[in-house]
Design a protein around this motif. Sequence first.
Motif, PDB file in Angstrom:
ATOM      1  N   LEU A 260       1.607   2.543  -3.422  1.00  0.00           N
ATOM      2  CA  LEU A 260       0.519   3.100  -4.226  1.00  0.00           C
ATOM      3  C   LEU A 260       0.408   4.613  -4.104  1.00  0.00           C
ATOM      4  N   LYS A 261       1.160   5.207  -3.211  1.00  0.00           N
ATOM      5  CA  LYS A 261       1.073   6.663  -3.017  1.00  0.00           C
ATOM      6  C   LYS A 261       1.538   7.413  -4.223  1.00  0.00           C
TER       7      LYS A 261
ATOM      8  N   LEU B 115       0.814  -1.214   0.000  1.00  0.00           N
ATOM      9  CA  LEU B 115       0.000   0.000   0.000  1.00  0.00           C
ATOM     10  C   LEU B 115       0.848   1.264   0.000  1.00  0.00           C
TER      11      LEU B 115
END
Length: 51
Positions: free
Chosen positions: A50-51, A47
């Motif tokens: 994904l920034k 995750l």
Amino acid sequence: MTIRIGFAEGVCLRSYHMPIHTQGKIVEVISDYEYARDRAMKIMEMLKGLK
């Protein structure tokens, strides 16, 4: 942690009814928690990407 003797005997972790009455069962539960922890760490790393 509740320790019950009699009906559903074993050690119940928190309020979750998961009686542990053998060494094999505690090893299984620990293994499951370790697997969940490792998967959570991998998902958090994915995750972050994904920034």
